[in-house]
Design a protein around this motif. Structure first.
Motif, PDB file in Angstrom:
ATOM      1  N   GLN A  27       0.827  -1.208   0.000  1.00 26.38           N
ATOM      2  CA  GLN A  27       0.000   0.000   0.000  1.00 26.38           C
ATOM      3  C   GLN A  27       0.867   1.266   0.000  1.00 26.38           C
ATOM      4  O   GLN A  27       0.921   2.019   0.975  1.00 26.38           O
ATOM      5  CB  GLN A  27      -0.936  -0.030   1.201  1.00 26.38           C
ATOM      6  N   SER A  28       1.516   1.519  -1.099  1.00 27.63           N
ATOM      7  CA  SER A  28       2.510   2.603  -1.200  1.00 27.63           C
ATOM      8  C   SER A  28       1.847   3.941  -1.499  1.00 27.63           C
ATOM      9  O   SER A  28       2.019   4.520  -2.573  1.00 27.63           O
ATOM     10  CB  SER A  28       3.546   2.254  -2.269  1.00 27.63           C
ATOM     11  N   VAL A  29       1.086   4.444  -0.540  1.00 28.69           N
ATOM     12  CA  VAL A  29       0.351   5.702  -0.685  1.00 28.69           C
ATOM     13  C   VAL A  29       1.255   6.839  -0.226  1.00 28.69           C
ATOM     14  O   VAL A  29       1.447   7.057   0.976  1.00 28.69           O
ATOM     15  CB  VAL A  29      -0.954   5.670   0.126  1.00 28.69           C
ATOM     16  N   ARG A  34       2.699   5.686   3.448  1.00 23.33           N
ATOM     17  CA  ARG A  34       2.477   4.276   3.764  1.00 23.33           C
ATOM     18  C   ARG A  34       3.326   3.353   2.889  1.00 23.33           C
ATOM     19  O   ARG A  34       3.288   3.438   1.670  1.00 23.33           O
ATOM     20  CB  ARG A  34       1.003   3.911   3.592  1.00 23.33           C
ATOM     21  N   THR A  39       7.965  -0.884  -0.519  1.00 22.87           N
ATOM     22  CA  THR A  39       7.727  -1.001  -1.956  1.00 22.87           C
ATOM     23  C   THR A  39       8.997  -0.716  -2.747  1.00 22.87           C
ATOM     24  O   THR A  39       9.281  -1.396  -3.749  1.00 22.87           O
ATOM     25  CB  THR A  39       6.600  -0.051  -2.387  1.00 22.87           C
ATOM     26  N   GLU A  87      -6.742   5.065  -1.506  1.00 24.05           N
ATOM     27  CA  GLU A  87      -7.820   4.205  -1.998  1.00 24.05           C
ATOM     28  C   GLU A  87      -9.211   4.748  -1.711  1.00 24.05           C
ATOM     29  O   GLU A  87     -10.207   4.231  -2.226  1.00 24.05           O
ATOM     30  CB  GLU A  87      -7.687   2.801  -1.407  1.00 24.05           C
ATOM     31  N   PHE A  98      -6.353  -3.277  -2.618  1.00 23.26           N
ATOM     32  CA  PHE A  98      -4.961  -3.725  -2.671  1.00 23.26           C
ATOM     33  C   PHE A  98      -4.842  -5.228  -2.917  1.00 23.26           C
ATOM     34  O   PHE A  98      -3.857  -5.851  -2.552  1.00 23.26           O
ATOM     35  CB  PHE A  98      -4.222  -3.297  -1.395  1.00 23.26           C
ATOM     36  N   ARG A 110      -5.536  -0.881  -6.801  1.00 22.20           N
ATOM     37  CA  ARG A 110      -4.858   0.410  -6.780  1.00 22.20           C
ATOM     38  C   ARG A 110      -3.417   0.239  -7.260  1.00 22.20           C
ATOM     39  O   ARG A 110      -2.659  -0.552  -6.720  1.00 22.20           O
ATOM     40  CB  ARG A 110      -4.884   1.003  -5.364  1.00 22.20           C
TER      41      ARG A 110
END
Length: 452
Positions: A27-29, A34, A39, A87, A98, A110
């Motif tokens: 979840q590379s937001v 995050r 990642t 997301e 995810f 995503r």
């Protein structure tokens, strides 16, 4: 092309989809910080497995990765990013955002398109070429992969300027592109620049009873009037001096515009547009070659259910300007300030958001651009669509300014791909063709299609 156009790539496609599933799960937001380090480490491992030397450099938000492998007369620099948009709203996703999920030939998740799917399709195609060349990569491939693109790439321009020599290349392959519903590849030789701003207005220390609207001005009225002064009914920006620096389009740009199919029907039908802007015959000229100002949000006062008779103390409007060569983002902000002052809106404050992007556009006649067009047509079996520019924006200008190479964007997105929205997706068909294009494009570059 030197790549067998009928070769069975199913094993490489499946391996690529397995890689994509694992990458989507991270979840590379970047907007929320995050899983960016995790990642970056996963991307590094994928590249190192294919013989790349990978170096990680600290960025303001996330690591910047620079990878290099192969040997040959042509050097290709590929740009991708590993961060994704938030997301939210989660309840609008049909499947977990995810988890890469396939339904009716589409792969949802995503980052499935923007930009993990693009990266993985290219990595899978590179594996195809290596397999067909006895394990050897017959050109030099440099890969710059960042984790800050979705928050405006704040580290990228300074990074490229400081590492220009090691990033030197004969051509740059950009991070995105699209395929039409009919299967025609869409290429872009440029991007618009962007300036993101807030306009803020305050008239009192706190909200007042709305009866005071008879004697106290309203910040939302002032903001509405200020915004209305920025453009005409046809969308033309009205700020004095705004158009002075716009570079005239070239003969090649105009020829490309004239060759583009349709007049925006697909966009209007897909998104059920009720108020298209401008004459339909201007659709491609506007999208490619004309600057625009947009209102992204208008906020202030009471926004809940029912009525509340209040005079807001303050209000705010979010704007973005999409720019074309040779407009300068900083000068646009100066011109906006001068315009607001001249219109007696001196009390409206301008707040600059994120990092601005300069516009960029490559020469459509450049050999590198034309090679991409030719290979795309051969792989997809249909004439490609070449746009002088995307209507969107990104950090392309620093590559052209500091690396000094032409840039072409071609990828695996689709008009119904819902990038940045719930249910982001790619078509399996497009992913497979992206793998095939990568292998063929790299083979063509390796076998003598040097830039002019």
């Amino acid at each position: 092309m030197t790549l067998n156009p009928t070769a069975d790539l199913s094993a490489h496609v499946q391996r690529g989809l397995d890689d994509l599933k694992a990458l989507v799960a991270l979840q590379s937001v970047s907007a929320q910080g995050r899983m960016l380090g995790e990642t970056a480490a996963a991307v590094t491992a994928l590249l190192e497995a294919e013989g790349f030397t990978v170096r990680a450099f600290p960025g303001q938000v996330a690591p910047v990765l620079v990878a290099e492998a192969g040997e040959g007369p042509f050097t290709l620099l590929i740009y991708n990013h590993y961060d994704v948009q938030p997301e939210d709203p989660v309840d609008l996703w049909a499947t977990p955002p995810f988890e890469l999920t396939e339904r009716d030939g589409r792969l949802y998740g995503r980052g499935a398109s923007d930009d993990k799917g693009e990266f993985i399709s290219r990595l899978a195609g590179l594996r195809v070429l290596k397999e067909q060349r006895g394990g050897r990569l017959p050109l030099r491939v440099k890969w710059l992969i960042e984790g800050e693109e979705e928050v405006g790439s704040p580290s990228l321009e300074a990074f490229i300027a400081g590492h220009a020599a090691e990033l030197s290349a004969d051509g740059v392959w950009w991070e995105f592109g699209s395929i039409t519903p009919e299967g025609r590849p869409v290429l872009y030789a440029g991007l618009k620049g962007i300036v993101c701003l807030e306009l803020r207005c305050r008239v009192a220390a706190s909200d007042l009873h709305s009866s005071n609207g008879a004697v106290v001005d309203n910040p939302l009225w002032r903001l509405a009037a200020a915004v209305a002064s920025l453009r005409g009914p046809d969308g033309t920006v009205l700020i004095p001096g705004f158009h002075d620096d716009v570079r005239p389009s070239s003969a090649a740009d105009q020829a490309a515009i004239e060759a583009l199919p349709g007049q925006g029907e697909t966009l209007r039908e897909t998104y059920e547009v009720t108020r298209p802007l401008g004459d339909p015959g201007e659709y491609h000229t506007r999208l490619n070659l004309k600057p625009v100002v947009n209102v992204n949000g208008f906020h202030g006062g009471y926004e809940g259910e029912g009525s509340k008779t209040v005079l807001p103390a303050e209000g705010m409007v979010k704007l973005d300007f999409r720019l074309v060569p040779d407009q300068d983002p900083a000068r646009v902000v100066q011109l906006l300030r001068a315009h607001l002052d001249a219109q007696d809106f001196r009390d409206i404050e301008i707040i600059e958001l994120e990092s601005h992007q300069h516009p960029a556009r490559s020469d459509l006649n450049h050999a590198f651009v034309q090679t991409a067009v030719r290979v795309a047509g051969a792989v997809h079996g249909v004439a490609p669509i070449l746009n002088p520019s995307s209507g969107g924006s990104g950090p392309m200008y620093p590559f052209m300014q500091h690396v000094g190479a032409p840039v072409i964007a071609l990828g695996i997105g689709n008009i119904g791909g819902r990038v940045h929205a719930p249910n982001e997706n790619i078509l399996r068909r497009d992913f497979e063709n992206g793998v095939r294009f990568t292998a063929a494009f790299l083979a063509e570059l390796a076998d003598g299609q040097r830039s002019a």
